[in-house]
Design an enzyme around this catalytic site. Structure first.
Site, PDB file in Angstrom:
ATOM      1  N   SER A 289       9.130  -6.781  -4.123  1.00 24.93           N
ATOM      2  CA  SER A 289       8.132  -5.726  -4.239  1.00 24.93           C
ATOM      3  C   SER A 289       8.368  -4.863  -5.475  1.00 24.93           C
ATOM      4  CB  SER A 289       8.124  -4.917  -2.955  1.00 24.93           C
ATOM      5  OG  SER A 289       6.878  -4.325  -2.784  1.00 24.93           O
TER       6      SER A 289
ATOM      7  N   HIS B  22       4.644  -8.257   4.466  1.00 28.54           N
ATOM      8  CA  HIS B  22       5.298  -7.867   3.210  1.00 28.54           C
ATOM      9  C   HIS B  22       6.788  -7.630   3.484  1.00 28.54           C
ATOM     10  CE1 HIS B  22       5.563  -5.843  -0.681  1.00 28.54           C
ATOM     11  NE2 HIS B  22       6.219  -4.863  -0.101  1.00 28.54           N
TER      12      HIS B  22
HETATM   13  C1  GCU Z   1       4.034   0.180  -2.160  1.00 31.18           C
HETATM   14  C2  GCU Z   1       3.491   0.009  -3.561  1.00 31.18           C
HETATM   15  C3  GCU Z   1       3.730  -1.404  -4.083  1.00 31.18           C
HETATM   16  C4  GCU Z   1       5.167  -1.790  -3.912  1.00 31.18           C
HETATM   17  C5  GCU Z   1       5.600  -1.598  -2.481  1.00 31.18           C
HETATM   18  C6  GCU Z   1       7.088  -1.855  -2.212  1.00 31.18           C
HETATM   19  O1  GCU Z   1       3.260  -0.545  -1.257  1.00 31.18           O
HETATM   20  O2  GCU Z   1       2.131   0.340  -3.545  1.00 31.18           O
HETATM   21  O3  GCU Z   1       3.354  -1.497  -5.435  1.00 31.18           O
HETATM   22  O4  GCU Z   1       5.358  -3.118  -4.328  1.00 31.18           O
HETATM   23  O5  GCU Z   1       5.359  -0.247  -2.107  1.00 31.18           O
HETATM   24  O6  GCU Z   1       7.902  -1.696  -3.096  1.00 31.18           O
HETATM   25  O7  GCU Z   1       7.405  -2.209  -1.071  1.00 31.18           O
END
Ligand code: GCU
Length: 400
Positions: free
Chosen positions: A238, A380
Site C-alpha cells: 500500500s 486490502h
Molecule cells: C489509504 C490511502 C492509500 C494507501 C492506503 C494504505 O487507503 O488512501 O493510498 O495505499 O491508505 O497505505 O493502506
C-alpha cells in the site's frame, strides 16, 4: 426555443455542480463506464519527441528524464549525499527460529549536516545457506509488532519463517524511523538532515523519505558478507508499496521489486480516476508527496507522467505487483494496465512479458515472466498468499 436552451443550460450547470461536489467530498468512482477517455504519455517518446528504439537511448535519455519528471512533479528530490553512514549490530542470535536462522538487529546511523537519523533494521539470515543470502526487505508501514525479532508475535505481514524455510534472508525497517506517517510530524526524521527539502516545491516528503531509507539499508547490505547485495528484493504494501516502487525506480541496485496493493501514485494509472484520485490522496495525505504534486489535483491530464512510467523505470529488473479483489480503491484494472503498458520498455531488453490484454482471474498469478502480477481474493492487505507468490517469483528470477 429559449426554454429549451435554458433547460439545457440548467442541466449542464447542475452536472458541473455535482461533479465539483463529488471532487470535494472525495466521492470515488467505481464505475468502469465512467472512466474518462485518456491518453497516457508515451513512455517510449522523449520530451523532445524522439522515438526510443534502443535500450541505449532508453538508459541514456528517456529513463533519466522520467526519473527527473517524477522527482519534480510527484515524489520530490532524492538527496544523494550523506556525510557518514555507520552501523552496529546491537543484537545477534545465532540460534533463532530453533537454529534455522541467525537474527541480527542492526542500528544504521546516517549523519548529514551534523544531524543524525537512526534506522533500526531487523534481519534474519538462513543458517544452512553456505553462500551470501538473497534478501527480502520490507518497508514496514504497519505496527512494529509485525516484525517482532523475538518471534513471540508472528504475522503474515512479514512471515519471516516462510522466507527462511525457502532459503531467503528477510529484513524490515519501520517507516517512522525515516518520517513519521503524520501530516505534522513527518519532518521529524531524515528530513532534519535535508531541511531544504521541506520548503522546496519539488522537495521530498514521507514516501520519498521511506524510499531513501530503503537505499540506506541497501548501503548496509553491501557491507554485510552474509547478504548478497546483488539480490535485494524491495517489498512494500500500500503506502509502503508506493515507496517500494519509487525506491526501485530511483536506486538501480535493487534487483527486484514487489509492490502490493499500492494503488494511487503507486502502480495504478492516475488518469483513470478510478477509486482513489490525486486530489483525494493529496488532501488526506499532504505529507506524502512533493508540493508540486498538488498542481495535478483534478488535473491528471496535465501530468507529464503516469504511473506506468514509474514501473518502466524499473526495467529490466523483475517487478511484481498485486491487487486484492475487494480493494477497488487501489484500482486493480488500472494497476494491471499500467504494468502491461510498462512492458513495452522490457521489450527493449528482449524480455517479452507476454501479458494478456486483460487482467488474469482471481488467484491466478502470472509469474514466469519478469513482470509478475496477481489479484488475490479478499481485502486490502499483505498476506501469506502474497508472500508465497513473491517467493515463487523470486526463485524463478534470481536463479535465471
Ligand atoms: C489509504 C490511502 C492509500 C494507501 C492506503 C494504505 O487507503 O488512501 O493510498 O495505499 O491508505 O497505505 O493502506
Amino acid at each position: 426555443m429559449l426554454y429549451v436552451r435554458r433547460f439545457v443550460l440548467f442541466f449542464l450547470f447542475l452536472g458541473a455542480l455535482l461533479k465539483l461536489q463529488a471532487q470535494h467530498t472525495g466521492e470515488a468512482n467505481y464505475d468502469e463506464s465512467k472512466v474518462p477517455a485518456y491518453t497516457l504519455p508515451d513512455v517510449l517518446k522523449t520530451t523532445a519527441n524522439l522515438d526510443v528504439r534502443t535500450k541505449t537511448t532508453w538508459e541514456q535519455v528517456r529513463r533519466p528524464e522520467i526519473i527527473k519528471l517524477f522527482e519534480e512533479n510527484v515524489y520530490g528530490q532524492m538527496p544523494k549525499a550523506v556525510d557518514r553512514l555507520t552501523y552496529s549490530v546491537t543484537r545477534e542470535t545465532a540460534s533463532a527460529m530453533a537454529g534455522k536462522a541467525t537474527l541480527k538487529e542492526v542500528l544504521i546511523e546516517v549523519v548529514h549536516n551534523q544531524k543524525l537519523v537512526k534506522i533500526n533494521l531487523v534481519l534474519f539470515v538462513p543458517t544452512k545457506l553456505k553462500v551470501p543470502a538473497p534478501v527480502f526487505l520490507l518497508i514496514n508501514n504497519r505496527g512494529k509488532e509485525n516484525t517482532d525479532p523475538t518471534r513471540a508475535h508472528k504475522s503474515d505481514f512479514w512471515p519471516a519463517e516462510m522466507a527462511i524455510d525457502s532459503g531467503y534472508a528477510i529484513a524490515a525497517f519501520h517507516v517512522s524511523d525515516l518520517a513519521p506517517d503524520d501530516t505534522a510530524r513527518y519532518v521529524n526524521g531524515m528530513l532534519q538532515l535535508y531541511p531544504e527539502q521541506v520548503t522546496a516545491t519539488n522537495g521530498m516528503r514521507a514516501i520519498g523519505a521511506w524510499a531513501w531509507g530503503a537505499s540506506r539499508v541497501l548501503d548496509y547490505f553491501e557491507k554485510d558478507p552474509a547478504i548478497d547485495a546483488r539480490k535485494v528484493a524491495i517489498v512494500g504494501h500500500s503506502r509502503g508499496g508506493k515507496a517500494s516502487l519509487w525506491a526501485a525506480a530511483e536506486d538501480q541496485r535493487f534487483a527486484m521489486c514487489f509492490s502490493n496493493c499500492s494503488g494511487n501514485t503507486g502502480a495504478a494509472l492516475s488518469r483513470r480516476r478510478f477509486g482513489e484520485t490525486i486530489s483525494r490522496i493529496n488532501t488526506v495525505f499532504p505529507h506524502w508527496f512533493a508540493k508540486n504534486y498538488k498542481k495535478f489535483n483534478n488535473n491528471e491530464d496535465s501530468l507529464p507522467v503516469d504511473q506506468h512510467m514509474l514501473l518502466a523505470a524499473i526495467a529490466p529488473r523483475p517487478l511484481y505487483v498485486t491487487n486484492a479483489s475487494k480493494d477497488l480503491w487501489a484500482d486493480p484494472r488500472g494497476t494491471y494496465l499500467s504494468l502491461k503498458t510498462a512492458s513495452r520498455v522490457y521489450t527493449l531488453y528482449g524480455i517479452d512479458a507476454n501479458l494478456p490484454a486483460n487482467p488474469p482471474g482471481i488467484n491466478q498469478p502470472i509469474s514466469n515472466a519478469s513482470l509478475g502480477y496477481h489479484i488475490r481474493e479478499g481485502e486490502h492487505n499483505l498476506t501469506a498468499y502474497d508472500w508465497n507468490n513473491f517467493i515463487k517469483f523470486a526463485t524463478v528470477h534470481f536463479n535465471k
